[in-house]
Scaffold this motif. Structure first.
Motif, PDB file in Angstrom:
ATOM      1  N   VAL A   1       0.824  -1.205   0.000  1.00  0.00           N
ATOM      2  CA  VAL A   1       0.000   0.000   0.000  1.00  0.00           C
ATOM      3  C   VAL A   1       0.861   1.259   0.000  1.00  0.00           C
ATOM      4  O   VAL A   1       0.625   2.185  -0.778  1.00  0.00           O
ATOM      5  CB  VAL A   1      -0.963   0.013   1.213  1.00  0.00           C
ATOM      6  N   ALA A   2       1.876   1.306   0.863  1.00  0.00           N
ATOM      7  CA  ALA A   2       2.609   2.573   1.040  1.00  0.00           C
ATOM      8  C   ALA A   2       4.076   2.376   1.359  1.00  0.00           C
ATOM      9  O   ALA A   2       4.655   3.166   2.114  1.00  0.00           O
ATOM     10  CB  ALA A   2       1.932   3.407   2.129  1.00  0.00           C
ATOM     11  N   GLY A   3       4.694   1.349   0.854  1.00  0.00           N
ATOM     12  CA  GLY A   3       6.127   1.160   1.075  1.00  0.00           C
ATOM     13  C   GLY A   3       6.452   0.885   2.541  1.00  0.00           C
ATOM     14  O   GLY A   3       5.630   0.356   3.286  1.00  0.00           O
ATOM     15  N   ALA A   4       7.642   1.293   2.944  1.00  0.00           N
ATOM     16  CA  ALA A   4       8.103   1.034   4.315  1.00  0.00           C
ATOM     17  C   ALA A   4       7.203   1.708   5.348  1.00  0.00           C
ATOM     18  O   ALA A   4       6.939   1.148   6.413  1.00  0.00           O
ATOM     19  CB  ALA A   4       9.544   1.497   4.479  1.00  0.00           C
ATOM     20  N   ALA A   5       6.717   2.904   5.036  1.00  0.00           N
ATOM     21  CA  ALA A   5       5.832   3.596   5.976  1.00  0.00           C
ATOM     22  C   ALA A   5       4.520   2.828   6.147  1.00  0.00           C
ATOM     23  O   ALA A   5       3.988   2.743   7.259  1.00  0.00           O
ATOM     24  CB  ALA A   5       5.549   5.014   5.486  1.00  0.00           C
ATOM     25  N   GLY A   6       4.007   2.262   5.067  1.00  0.00           N
ATOM     26  CA  GLY A   6       2.795   1.459   5.156  1.00  0.00           C
ATOM     27  C   GLY A   6       3.011   0.202   5.971  1.00  0.00           C
ATOM     28  O   GLY A   6       2.135  -0.218   6.723  1.00  0.00           O
ATOM     29  N   LEU A   7       4.181  -0.411   5.818  1.00  0.00           N
ATOM     30  CA  LEU A   7       4.524  -1.596   6.602  1.00  0.00           C
ATOM     31  C   LEU A   7       4.493  -1.261   8.092  1.00  0.00           C
ATOM     32  O   LEU A   7       3.871  -1.973   8.881  1.00  0.00           O
ATOM     33  CB  LEU A   7       5.907  -2.103   6.198  1.00  0.00           C
ATOM     34  N   VAL A   8       5.156  -0.163   8.469  1.00  0.00           N
ATOM     35  CA  VAL A   8       5.195   0.245   9.884  1.00  0.00           C
ATOM     36  C   VAL A   8       3.791   0.592  10.380  1.00  0.00           C
ATOM     37  O   VAL A   8       3.388   0.188  11.483  1.00  0.00           O
ATOM     38  CB  VAL A   8       6.172   1.429  10.080  1.00  0.00           C
TER      39      VAL A   8
END
Length: 189
Positions: free
Chosen positions: A85-92
């Motif tokens: 969905v949103a790269g590393a920020a989405g993962l976090v």
């Protein structure tokens, strides 16, 4: 400055408000994840695919399948969904949302349960979670079979799996292997 941070974290066109919405939605699902995060996959699919349009049905199903096939904890699919969905920020954001609320509640209830383990109310609550968990797992299975439901082989495989689990002591690993072989030979959609 915020644009540079968004580029660094790879937000895929989302903004910080979207990340907050993702975190809060997964935090709510965290409180409903009786039986594990996979039981909330139908609502994750509704939210990410149909409501927010951040993922396609195929991306969602592939994310769950890849994460479930990988070694490690069952909750990896949430990390992969957030990443898509949103790269590393989405993962976090997704992992913080799904892990923090239920972990804090489990910690608090665990402490309370140790002090009141003989309570009738606590035992009744625990017994009541069983049908809820089964219903959530069934709805998850329904969502995950959506891309292949038109194929008759899918229904045969589902029926065989249910029968084998209900009436034999066969390890589920054999059924997973049978499903993989059926998919490899194109017997299921």
């Amino acid at each position: 400055m915020l644009a540079a941070a968004a580029e660094l974290w790879g937000l895929h066109g989302l903004d910080w408000d979207d990340l907050l919405k993702l975190t809060l939605h997964f935090a709510l699902l965290s409180m409903l994840a009786v039986g594990g995060a996979i039981t909330t996959a139908p609502d994750m699919q509704r939210y990410l695919v149909h409501e927010q349009l951040w993922l396609s049905d195929a991306q969602f199903t592939a994310s769950v399948a890849i994460a479930q096939a990988a070694p490690g904890p069952n909750i990896l699919f949430v990390a992969l969904l957030g990443l898509n969905v949103a790269g590393a920020a989405g993962l976090v954001a997704a992992m913080a949302g799904i892990l923090l609320p239920s972990s804090l509640v489990a910690w608090g209830v665990g402490r309370l349960g140790r002090r009141r383990s003989e309570s009738i109310a606590l035992r009744a609550f625990t017994a009541g979670l069983t049908p809820l968990t089964l219903g959530l797992l069934l709805s998850t299975g329904w969502v995950l079979t959506a891309p292949t439901r038109e194929h008759a082989g899918t229904w045969v495989l589902i029926a065989a799996t249910v029968a084998a689990m209900a009436w034999t002591k066969l390890s589920p690993l054999w059924l997973i292997a049978a499903g993989a072989v059926a998919g490899m030979f194109g017997l299921v959609g």
